[in-house]
Design a protein around this motif. Structure first.
Motif, PDB file in Angstrom:
ATOM      1  N   UNK A   1       0.836  -1.213   0.000  1.00  0.00           N
ATOM      2  CA  UNK A   1       0.000   0.000   0.000  1.00  0.00           C
ATOM      3  C   UNK A   1       0.866   1.256   0.000  1.00  0.00           C
ATOM      4  N   UNK A   2       1.950   1.231  -0.739  1.00  0.00           N
ATOM      5  CA  UNK A   2       2.931   2.313  -0.671  1.00  0.00           C
ATOM      6  C   UNK A   2       3.319   2.788  -2.065  1.00  0.00           C
ATOM      7  N   UNK A   3       3.429   4.090  -2.181  1.00  0.00           N
ATOM      8  CA  UNK A   3       3.938   4.732  -3.391  1.00  0.00           C
ATOM      9  C   UNK A   3       5.260   5.399  -3.041  1.00  0.00           C
ATOM     10  N   UNK A   4       6.201   5.327  -3.958  1.00  0.00           N
ATOM     11  CA  UNK A   4       7.527   5.896  -3.727  1.00  0.00           C
ATOM     12  C   UNK A   4       7.804   7.036  -4.699  1.00  0.00           C
ATOM     13  N   UNK A   5       8.626   7.967  -4.270  1.00  0.00           N
ATOM     14  CA  UNK A   5       9.132   9.010  -5.158  1.00  0.00           C
ATOM     15  C   UNK A   5      10.653   8.997  -5.034  1.00  0.00           C
TER      16      UNK A   5
END
Length: 116
Positions: A76-80
């Motif tokens: 459930x994670x988005x990275x930049x």
């Protein structure tokens, strides 16, 4: 509503890298994507990047080629991933669910400071 929590900010010298994380339990189950925004002191909030529920991405011209957004649905994670950072990248970075009319949840933000 989806709780959104950013992390990974910090201080780095110009040319360095940072990876920000945006955890939002359940955001993919409600078919939301995720946007990254940033706001520098005294300036308006600026859109940085987006990732759709299908994984398609888009970037502002100011970060294209340097920043990459990705997602791990299992976490459930988005990275930049931010590479070749510049002093003008200094800002509070926030993420927001997006893509559907019900996807309007913001995180509290994480500060990124890039020194020359």
């Amino acid at each position: 509503r989806v709780q959104v929590v950013e992390s990974g900010g910090g201080s780095v010298q110009a040319g360095g890298s940072l990876r920000l994380s945006c955890r939002a339990p359940g955001f993919t189950s409600v078919n939301c994507g995720m946007d990254w925004y940033r706001q520098a002191a005294g300036k308006q909030r600026e859109w940085v990047s987006s990732i759709s529920t299908y994984g398609s991405t888009s970037y502002s011209d100011s970060v294209k080629g340097r920043f990459t957004t990705s997602q791990d649905k299992a976490k459930d994670t988005v990275y930049l991933q931010m590479n070749s950072l510049k002093p003008e990248d200094t800002a509070m970075y926030s993420c927001k669910t997006s893509g559907k009319w019900w996807c309007e949840d913001w995180g509290q933000g994480t500060q990124v400071t890039v020194s020359s």
